[in-house]
Write a protein that holds these residues in place. Structure first.
Motif, mmCIF file in Angstrom:
data_model
loop_
_atom_site.group_PDB
_atom_site.id
_atom_site.type_symbol
_atom_site.label_atom_id
_atom_site.label_comp_id
_atom_site.label_asym_id
_atom_site.label_seq_id
_atom_site.Cartn_x
_atom_site.Cartn_y
_atom_site.Cartn_z
ATOM 1 N N UNK A 94 60.018 51.549 45.851
ATOM 2 C CA UNK A 94 61.253 51.234 46.591
ATOM 3 C C UNK A 94 61.177 51.735 48.033
ATOM 4 N N UNK A 95 60.722 52.968 48.228
ATOM 5 C CA UNK A 95 60.667 53.526 49.582
ATOM 6 C C UNK A 95 59.630 52.806 50.438
ATOM 7 N N UNK A 96 58.518 52.390 49.830
ATOM 8 C CA UNK A 96 57.492 51.655 50.573
ATOM 9 C C UNK A 96 58.010 50.281 50.998
ATOM 10 N N UNK A 97 58.764 49.623 50.115
ATOM 11 C CA UNK A 97 59.358 48.332 50.457
ATOM 12 C C UNK A 97 60.400 48.478 51.566
ATOM 13 N N UNK A 98 61.193 49.539 51.508
ATOM 14 C CA UNK A 98 62.201 49.776 52.529
ATOM 15 C C UNK A 98 61.569 49.883 53.911
ATOM 16 N N UNK A 99 60.438 50.569 53.981
ATOM 17 C CA UNK A 99 59.748 50.729 55.261
ATOM 18 C C UNK A 99 59.334 49.379 55.825
ATOM 19 N N UNK A 100 58.859 48.479 54.965
ATOM 20 C CA UNK A 100 58.444 47.163 55.429
ATOM 21 C C UNK A 100 59.607 46.275 55.823
ATOM 22 N N UNK A 101 60.695 46.301 55.049
ATOM 23 C CA UNK A 101 61.849 45.453 55.340
ATOM 24 C C UNK A 101 62.456 45.758 56.702
ATOM 25 N N UNK A 102 62.510 47.031 57.051
ATOM 26 C CA UNK A 102 63.181 47.445 58.282
ATOM 27 C C UNK A 102 62.253 47.483 59.488
ATOM 28 N N UNK A 103 60.995 47.130 59.298
ATOM 29 C CA UNK A 103 60.020 47.295 60.380
ATOM 30 C C UNK A 103 59.560 45.938 60.900
ATOM 31 N N UNK A 104 60.249 45.445 61.935
ATOM 32 C CA UNK A 104 59.801 44.240 62.614
ATOM 33 C C UNK A 104 59.191 44.537 63.958
ATOM 34 N N UNK A 105 58.807 45.807 64.154
ATOM 35 C CA UNK A 105 58.403 46.259 65.486
ATOM 36 C C UNK A 105 57.070 45.699 65.948
ATOM 37 N N UNK A 106 56.153 45.448 65.024
ATOM 38 C CA UNK A 106 54.801 45.097 65.438
ATOM 39 C C UNK A 106 54.796 43.805 66.244
ATOM 40 N N UNK A 107 55.451 42.772 65.735
ATOM 41 C CA UNK A 107 55.500 41.515 66.473
ATOM 42 C C UNK A 107 56.239 41.644 67.781
ATOM 43 N N UNK A 108 57.317 42.426 67.793
ATOM 44 C CA UNK A 108 58.113 42.582 69.013
ATOM 45 C C UNK A 108 57.321 43.325 70.092
ATOM 46 N N UNK A 109 56.557 44.336 69.710
ATOM 47 C CA UNK A 109 55.774 45.087 70.696
ATOM 48 C C UNK A 109 54.661 44.230 71.297
ATOM 49 N N UNK A 110 54.054 43.377 70.491
ATOM 50 C CA UNK A 110 53.053 42.460 71.032
ATOM 51 C C UNK A 110 53.700 41.473 71.992
ATOM 52 N N UNK A 111 54.919 41.057 71.679
ATOM 53 C CA UNK A 111 55.665 40.174 72.574
ATOM 54 C C UNK A 111 55.934 40.853 73.909
ATOM 55 N N UNK A 124 42.723 44.420 79.537
ATOM 56 C CA UNK A 124 42.998 45.844 79.715
ATOM 57 C C UNK A 124 44.244 46.266 78.938
ATOM 58 N N UNK A 125 45.281 45.407 78.957
ATOM 59 C CA UNK A 125 46.530 45.758 78.281
ATOM 60 C C UNK A 125 46.378 45.732 76.769
ATOM 61 N N UNK A 126 45.744 44.682 76.243
ATOM 62 C CA UNK A 126 45.636 44.556 74.796
ATOM 63 C C UNK A 126 44.589 45.496 74.216
ATOM 64 N N UNK A 127 43.778 46.101 75.068
ATOM 65 C CA UNK A 127 42.892 47.164 74.581
ATOM 66 C C UNK A 127 43.698 48.356 74.091
ATOM 67 N N UNK A 128 44.946 48.487 74.584
ATOM 68 C CA UNK A 128 45.783 49.606 74.163
ATOM 69 C C UNK A 128 46.141 49.527 72.683
ATOM 70 N N UNK A 129 46.218 48.319 72.136
ATOM 71 C CA UNK A 129 46.592 48.193 70.722
ATOM 72 C C UNK A 129 45.566 48.833 69.801
ATOM 73 N N UNK A 130 44.276 48.478 69.923
ATOM 74 C CA UNK A 130 43.309 49.190 69.062
ATOM 75 C C UNK A 130 43.163 50.656 69.413
ATOM 76 N N UNK A 131 43.395 51.020 70.699
ATOM 77 C CA UNK A 131 43.319 52.436 71.070
ATOM 78 C C UNK A 131 44.407 53.224 70.356
ATOM 79 N N UNK A 132 45.640 52.728 70.454
ATOM 80 C CA UNK A 132 46.759 53.424 69.815
ATOM 81 C C UNK A 132 46.628 53.351 68.296
ATOM 82 N N UNK A 133 46.153 52.195 67.792
ATOM 83 C CA UNK A 133 45.918 52.094 66.356
ATOM 84 C C UNK A 133 44.892 53.102 65.879
#
Length: 433
Positions: A94-111, A124-133
């Motif tokens: 249940x807690x793992x599903x809750x985290x996914x339901x409320x998390x739409x951030x990944x697509x928005x941050x790429x936008x 240069x900018x999109x290199x930050x995604x794998x760096x932060x990941x």
């Protein structure tokens, strides 16, 4: 800091999830079956995210990026703490599903990143995604491996019986500190947000009406080859990546008599953290330069070609352990070689995100395009861990292809990804405002 939240939240459970499944008694003492349940727990976040991320992304096209991000970060913080307080299999679910339901951030941050860049500085900018990941992949497992079961590591500091009842809470509570809403500016200006008011419909210019209509475009009309091909590459890449990342700690934790390396959760966390450091430093220093040198399409095809050698290293390490009677310098060297290949493979993510972002015809549908991409990737990531870990368990239990059937299947799918990569456009194009 916003992008750092998800990898920490998702990877902090990797060092101990397999041991946790065993301690909960779900498998009835069958070590070979741990992979089934670990895969389910790892997949549930992405199943829930796949069901909602497109709606969050389209909502951000209308109300702005910041409100959606604040909701997602708050939801992630609450659900992580709930996971740490879980003592049964279903409370973990249940807690793992809750985290996914409320998390739409990944697509928005790429936008948001796409709105801040063009073809001249996108690499240069999109290199930050794998760096932060990678940074999250370093911090998350380190926290999970070091702070899980703190009463065993630091009995003087965690002597209270509370920590024995909730052995994961200290690790997950520390991880939740990274997912607080922060102060940031919204990249979708109020001038570009569509408003369906009578005044707007009566006196808007042609350009405003076009932007407004694009923001409310049916998704079916966006499914053109120019958009579908990058999204298909992203989905297949995400599937293979999450499959390999689920297999890696499972392989490390599996007893040597079943073909693994028999590492402890703290050792697994250290190896994952080491990979995160190595990957982050490499992406920060060399990703943009390598993209400029080889071009995005060519580099993508080279990166995805590294997946087959990554898979081959698993049976090689199993053979070395059996031949040499345990984990020694030869096995450690093979493990290091595998991590180097994984760093090269990880470059494909920054590149495919560039292609997905550039495929949007205008900024007013950029959220929808990234939402489609993230939905596809989340669906693939939902299937990946459960399928890969289940195939791993079946391969070991039934000795399919000497226990290596899972690697053969994934290598074949990597061939499909290599073909999809050949269908990408030769260059990353700018889009219209």
């Amino acid at each position: 800091m916003l992008q750092l939240a998800e990898p920490i939240a998702s990877t902090s459970i990797f060092p101990y999830i397999n041991q946790l499944i065993s301690e909960l008694g779900i498998t009835g003492g069958d070590d070979a079956a741990v992979g089934y349940y670990a895969g389910i727990i790892e997949s549930l976040f992405f199943v829930a995210q796949a069901l909602t991320v497109l709606r969050w992304s389209r909502l951000s096209d209308r109300i702005g990026r910041k409100p959606v991000l604040v909701i997602g970060l708050s939801g992630a913080c609450i659900s992580i703490l709930c996971f740490g307080l879980s003592t049964t299999f279903w409370s973990l679910v249940i807690s793992r599903c809750m985290c996914g339901f409320l998390n739409g951030n990944v697509g928005v941050m790429k936008t948001m990143m796409g709105e801040l860049t063009d073809s001249t500085n996108m690499a240069q900018a999109f290199a930050l995604f794998p760096i932060v990941g990678s940074l999250g992949s370093f911090v998350g497992p380190l926290i999970g491996g070091a702070l899980a079961r703190p009463q065993d590591h630091w009995p003087a500091l965690f002597a209270n019986p509370f920590w024995g009842k909730y052995p994961l809470l200290s690790a997950l509570r520390s991880g939740s500190l990274f997912v607080r809403p922060s102060t940031f500016h919204d990249t979708l200006s109020t001038k570009r947000r569509p408003r369906l008011t009578s005044a707007t419909l009566g006196v808007s210019s042609g350009e405003s009406l076009h932007q407004q209509s694009m923001a409310y475009t049916p998704l079916r009309s966006l499914l053109t080859p120019a958009i579908v091909v990058p999204i298909a590459n992203y989905a297949m890449l995400a599937f293979l990546d999450i499959s390999s990342k689920a297999l890696f700690p499972l392989f490390l934790s599996t007893p040597t008599y079943l073909g693994g390396l028999g590492f402890s959760p703290s050792s697994i966390g250290s190896w994952l953290a080491f990979f995160g450091i190595m990957n982050g430093v490499f992406q920060a220093l060399f990703f943009a330069k390598i993209v400029d040198r080889f071009g995005p399409k060519r580099l993508f095809c080279i990166s995805v070609s590294c997946f087959a050698p990554i898979m081959v290293m698993f049976p090689i390490m199993t053979w070395l352990v059996n031949a040499r009677g345990g984990v020694d310098h030869a096995v450690t060297f093979a493990l290091l070689c595998q991590l180097v290949l994984m760093v090269a493979w990880d470059m494909a993510f920054g590149i495919v995100l560039m292609f997905v972002t550039a495929s949007a015809p205008t900024n007013t549908v950029l959220g929808a395009i990234n939402g489609l991409g993230q939905t596809s990737a989340s669906t693939a990531r939902a299937v990946g861990p459960a399928l890969a870990t289940s195939l791993f368990a079946v391969s070991k239990e039934r000795n399919l292809l000497a226990g290596n059937a899972v690697y053969v299947v994934l290598i074949m799918l990597a061939g499909v990804l290599r073909w999809l990569g050949s269908q990408l456009p030769d260059e990353v194009q700018d889009r219209n405002e």
